[in-house]
Design a protein around this motif. Structure first.
Motif, PDB file in Angstrom:
ATOM      1  N   CYS A 183       5.852   5.891  -3.548  1.00  0.00           N
ATOM      2  CA  CYS A 183       5.987   4.642  -2.797  1.00  0.00           C
ATOM      3  C   CYS A 183       6.216   4.943  -1.315  1.00  0.00           C
ATOM      4  O   CYS A 183       7.004   5.827  -0.955  1.00  0.00           O
ATOM      5  N   ALA A 184       5.526   4.180  -0.468  1.00  0.00           N
ATOM      6  CA  ALA A 184       5.632   4.411   0.970  1.00  0.00           C
ATOM      7  C   ALA A 184       7.039   4.130   1.483  1.00  0.00           C
ATOM      8  O   ALA A 184       7.527   4.830   2.380  1.00  0.00           O
ATOM      9  N   HIS A 185       7.710   3.119   0.928  1.00  0.00           N
ATOM     10  CA  HIS A 185       9.022   2.768   1.472  1.00  0.00           C
ATOM     11  C   HIS A 185      10.070   3.840   1.155  1.00  0.00           C
ATOM     12  O   HIS A 185      10.982   4.063   1.958  1.00  0.00           O
ATOM     13  N   THR A 186       9.957   4.531   0.017  1.00  0.00           N
ATOM     14  CA  THR A 186      10.914   5.594  -0.267  1.00  0.00           C
ATOM     15  C   THR A 186      10.651   6.815   0.614  1.00  0.00           C
ATOM     16  O   THR A 186      11.590   7.456   1.096  1.00  0.00           O
ATOM     17  N   PRO A 196       0.837  -1.216   0.000  1.00  0.00           N
ATOM     18  CA  PRO A 196       0.000   0.000   0.000  1.00  0.00           C
ATOM     19  C   PRO A 196       0.863   1.254   0.000  1.00  0.00           C
ATOM     20  O   PRO A 196       2.024   1.238   0.408  1.00  0.00           O
ATOM     21  N   ARG A 197       0.271   2.362  -0.425  1.00  0.00           N
ATOM     22  CA  ARG A 197       1.006   3.613  -0.537  1.00  0.00           C
ATOM     23  C   ARG A 197       0.983   4.417   0.757  1.00  0.00           C
ATOM     24  O   ARG A 197       1.726   5.376   0.903  1.00  0.00           O
ATOM     25  N   ARG A 198       0.090   4.092   1.682  1.00  0.00           N
ATOM     26  CA  ARG A 198      -0.035   4.825   2.951  1.00  0.00           C
ATOM     27  C   ARG A 198      -0.434   6.280   2.718  1.00  0.00           C
ATOM     28  O   ARG A 198       0.113   7.180   3.338  1.00  0.00           O
ATOM     29  N   ILE A 199      -1.358   6.485   1.801  1.00  0.00           N
ATOM     30  CA  ILE A 199      -1.937   7.804   1.575  1.00  0.00           C
ATOM     31  C   ILE A 199      -3.439   7.680   1.756  1.00  0.00           C
ATOM     32  O   ILE A 199      -4.071   6.791   1.188  1.00  0.00           O
ATOM     33  N   GLY A 200      -4.019   8.552   2.576  1.00  0.00           N
ATOM     34  CA  GLY A 200      -5.452   8.505   2.834  1.00  0.00           C
ATOM     35  C   GLY A 200      -6.073   9.874   2.692  1.00  0.00           C
ATOM     36  O   GLY A 200      -5.396  10.876   2.462  1.00  0.00           O
TER      37      GLY A 200
END
Length: 251
Positions: free
Chosen positions: A233-236, A113-117
């Motif tokens: 990307c969430a990890h970057t 997931p991108r972790r954007i809400g």
């Protein structure tokens, strides 16, 4: 440029053991490239706008992406924070980080997931953090913007170090959270919500120290690529946060 950032030899010795080994042709100087990554993240630049003193911008960008996928920067932050000593107090809080249209405009396809809400403030991510009594981050978690504070705490609580007390605002006033802290021998210094029939008292003098975690978030947001999320990307994006936290508080 007079304001270029260069890691010292002492700082490099503390983190270089986490760097992947080079295979075949020796890679470009690690100190120069990592310093270039830090400069871009702090100043909110496009990668192509990195000063020439750091070398080709494609090399800087590719190194950041490749090492982010390997979790290099996350491990650097985790080890530096673990060596900070036993905290006497813990503080917990969360803050929203605005997602720029370049990060939030397209749907992310893939396993992670991108972790954007979406919240009333628009599209954003939420950074949950636990810091020590000096306001230095120990644990960080990235989530969607609409995740509640206590749900973020539930995901981090197993990693809490031992401490005498934990300071948190009303968003963490949940019976299960207080019980979980008590089971770990941590006293909860958390004000009661307004809808509690019987308010739970807390140490008001100790609670005044909670501003230190707010200051910590403020210092992180001084770095422009942390204050505004440009990474899809969430990890970057999490790697950028770990780099900023490590440089500001632990190096």
């Amino acid at each position: 440029m007079s304001d270029l950032i260069w890691l010292s030899d002492a700082q490099m010795r503390r983190i270089e053991r986490h760097f992947p080994r080079s295979h075949g042709v020796p890679r470009v100087d690690d100190r120069r490239i990592v310093s270039g990554i830090i400069f871009v993240i702090r100043n909110g630049l496009r990668w192509r706008d990195a000063p020439r003193e750091y070398g080709p911008h494609k090399t800087i960008y590719n190194r950041f992406i490749r090492w982010s996928r390997l979790g290099v920067f996350n491990r650097i932050f985790a080890e530096l924070a673990a060596k900070g000593g036993k905290p006497d107090q813990l503080m917990i809080d969360a803050t929203h980080l605005k997602a720029h249209r370049t990060a939030a405009s397209l749907l992310k396809k893939g396993l992670f997931p991108r972790r954007i809400g979406r919240t009333r403030g628009g599209l954003n991510s939420k950074l949950h953090a636990v810091c020590d009594g000096l306001g230095r981050p120990l644990i960080m978690l990235l989530s969607e913007g609409q995740m509640s504070d206590y749900k973020g705490a539930a995901l981090m609580i197993d990693a809490f170090p031992k401490a005498a007390a934990l300071l948190g605002d009303k968003g963490y006033d949940a019976d299960w959270f207080r019980t979980a802290l008590a089971d770990r021998g941590i006293a909860a210094c958390i004000p009661s919500r307004a809808n509690r029939n019987v308010p739970i008292p807390h140490d008001t003098v100790l609670y005044r120290r909670r501003h230190k975690i707010e200051n910590m978030f403020g210092r992180l947001k001084d770095w422009r690529r942390i204050h505004t999320r440009y990474d899809r990307c969430a990890h970057t994006f999490m790697s950028a946060i770990c780099i900023a936290a490590a440089v500001i508080f632990w190096l």
